[in-house]
Design a protein around this motif. Structure first.
Motif, short mmCIF file in Angstrom:
data_model
loop_
_atom_site.label_atom_id
_atom_site.label_comp_id
_atom_site.label_asym_id
_atom_site.label_seq_id
_atom_site.Cartn_x
_atom_site.Cartn_y
_atom_site.Cartn_z
N LEU A 70 0.83 -1.19 0.00
CA LEU A 70 0.00 0.00 0.00
C LEU A 70 0.87 1.25 0.00
O LEU A 70 1.93 1.29 0.61
N SER A 71 0.40 2.28 -0.69
CA SER A 71 1.08 3.58 -0.75
C SER A 71 2.51 3.47 -1.27
O SER A 71 3.39 4.23 -0.85
N HIS A 72 2.75 2.50 -2.18
CA HIS A 72 4.07 2.45 -2.80
C HIS A 72 4.26 3.69 -3.69
O HIS A 72 3.29 4.33 -4.11
N LEU A 73 5.49 4.02 -3.95
CA LEU A 73 5.79 5.21 -4.74
C LEU A 73 5.26 5.05 -6.17
O LEU A 73 5.41 3.98 -6.78
N PRO A 74 4.65 6.09 -6.72
CA PRO A 74 4.10 6.00 -8.09
C PRO A 74 5.21 6.13 -9.13
O PRO A 74 5.30 7.12 -9.86
N LEU A 75 6.06 5.12 -9.20
CA LEU A 75 7.24 5.19 -10.07
C LEU A 75 6.86 5.27 -11.54
O LEU A 75 7.56 5.93 -12.33
N GLN A 76 5.78 4.60 -11.91
CA GLN A 76 5.35 4.65 -13.31
C GLN A 76 5.03 6.09 -13.72
O GLN A 76 5.44 6.55 -14.78
N SER A 77 4.30 6.80 -12.87
CA SER A 77 3.95 8.19 -13.17
C SER A 77 5.18 9.07 -13.24
O SER A 77 5.28 9.97 -14.08
N ILE A 78 6.14 8.82 -12.35
CA ILE A 78 7.38 9.61 -12.35
C ILE A 78 8.15 9.38 -13.65
O ILE A 78 8.64 10.33 -14.27
N CYS A 79 8.26 8.11 -14.05
CA CYS A 79 8.99 7.79 -15.28
C CYS A 79 8.31 8.38 -16.52
O CYS A 79 8.98 8.92 -17.40
N VAL A 80 6.99 8.29 -16.56
CA VAL A 80 6.25 8.86 -17.68
C VAL A 80 6.43 10.38 -17.71
O VAL A 80 6.52 10.99 -18.78
N GLY A 81 6.50 10.99 -16.54
CA GLY A 81 6.75 12.44 -16.47
C GLY A 81 8.08 12.81 -17.08
O GLY A 81 8.19 13.80 -17.82
N ILE A 82 9.13 12.04 -16.77
CA ILE A 82 10.45 12.28 -17.37
C ILE A 82 10.39 12.10 -18.88
O ILE A 82 10.95 12.89 -19.66
N LYS A 83 9.68 11.06 -19.32
CA LYS A 83 9.54 10.79 -20.76
C LYS A 83 8.83 11.94 -21.46
O LYS A 83 9.23 12.36 -22.56
N ASN A 84 7.79 12.48 -20.84
CA ASN A 84 7.03 13.58 -21.44
C ASN A 84 7.87 14.86 -21.50
O ASN A 84 7.79 15.61 -22.47
N ILE A 85 8.64 15.10 -20.45
CA ILE A 85 9.52 16.28 -20.45
C ILE A 85 10.53 16.18 -21.58
O ILE A 85 10.79 17.15 -22.30
N ALA A 86 11.11 14.99 -21.74
CA ALA A 86 12.10 14.80 -22.81
C ALA A 86 11.47 15.01 -24.18
O ALA A 86 12.06 15.63 -25.07
N ALA A 87 10.24 14.51 -24.36
CA ALA A 87 9.56 14.66 -25.65
C ALA A 87 9.27 16.13 -25.94
O ALA A 87 9.50 16.62 -27.06
N THR A 88 8.78 16.84 -24.93
CA THR A 88 8.48 18.27 -25.10
C THR A 88 9.75 19.06 -25.37
O THR A 88 9.79 19.93 -26.25
#
Length: 305
Positions: A279-297
């Motif tokens: 429970l309440s594990h870190l949302p690593l998928q969201s963090i990684c997708v955020g980095i991916k989106n920043i790189a794309a932008t």
């Protein structure tokens, strides 16, 4: 099936609390209640059994309530320490992942602004910088699923990544090779090389810190003693309650057992902030997708210039 799995993982990931007090208090998803409910019910049935024996068959020996009040206070301190230790591990892991995000951003900015005047080189740096976060996530979750990288890595690169003994180090090696290539070709000067290299090395430091948390569980001796204290306390408490309040001992025992089991479980859930079953594990998928989106932008903006 893949979407269902991701949905289940997201439901267990850490989320903002509900601002409505009643809805927050009665929340089921994300609560430890489903995971301690069986233990609480067993405590209630155990107390009911003792009360039934005491009333209908044999008078059980009773204990004064006062000692249990003092023992309960001490037990609460033990459990709070366990919970705080788990939260410290969870928060340290979040800070390390915050560092990974910042280091990835720094590498992207440096590569595109101070790196080689070569679009292909910049694109290669970008894809491996993004790949590092996903490799770190999968490594900490003891998995090797890289479907999110199919848009930026080719099949052979994904196979290499899957077969690597340590995927974050493999990706870091790719970044280091690109830096060495640019340095040998004199497309970046020595100062820029050193500054970018510091950020690459910091990524390894961050994943190393996460692995320290992952591979160093709470001391077993402490966990055993804490649970043994809970067990002894809940085994003896009904003998005191039954003598005082009879069958009312059952709901009282349940009310006492629920927070004790819950605090113990919270400590367990927070020990490994990377495991998707917790429970309440870190949302690593969201963090990684955020980095991916920043790189794309960032990539699109640079290409438009």
């Amino acid at each position: 099936m893949f979407n269902r799995k991701n949905k289940d993982v997201n439901n267990l990931a850490n989320q903002e609390e509900n601002t409505n007090f009643l809805l927050g208090a009665l929340a089921w998803h994300g609560s430890v209640t489903p995971r301690v409910l069986l233990s609480v019910l067993i405590t209630g049935l155990y107390t009911l059994g003792l009360a039934w024996i005491d009333i209908h068959y044999y008078k059980l020996p009773g204990f004064a309530v006062t000692p249990f009040e003092y023992i309960g206070a001490v037990l609460g301190l033990v459990l709070v320490f366990r919970t705080n230790a788990g939260h410290d591990r969870w928060w340290e892991a979040r800070k390390l992942w915050g560092a990974i995000v910042n280091q990835s951003r720094n590498l992207l900015v440096m590569s595109w602004n101070y790196g080689a005047d070569d679009k292909q080189w910049c694109n290669d740096m970008t894809k491996w910088i993004v790949a590092f976060s996903f490799a770190a996530k999968e490594s900490l979750r003891l998995q090797k699923e890289f479907d999110d990288l199919k848009a930026i890595l080719n099949d052979s690169e994904i196979i290499e990544l899957r077969n690597a003994p340590h995927s974050p180090v493999f990706v870091s090696g790719k970044i280091a090779a690109l830096l060495q290539q640019a340095r040998l070709n004199s497309t970046i000067d020595g100062f820029v090389f050193l500054e970018i290299e510091k950020q690459r090395a910091a990524l390894i430091d961050s994943i190393g810190g996460c692995e320290r948390i992952l591979k160093t569980p709470m001391p077993l001796v402490y966990a055993i003693k804490a649970r043994r204290f809970i067990l002894i306390y809940l085994l003896l408490l009904p003998l005191s309650l039954i003598d005082e309040v009879g069958l009312m001992a059952v709901p009282i025992a349940i009310l006492v057992a629920y927070p004790l089991f819950s605090l113990d479980r919270i400590g367990i859930e927070l020990q490994n902030p990377f495991a998707t079953k917790n429970l309440s594990h870190l949302p690593l998928q969201s963090i990684c997708v955020g980095i991916k989106n920043i790189a794309a932008t960032f990539n699109i903006n640079k290409m438009a210039r």
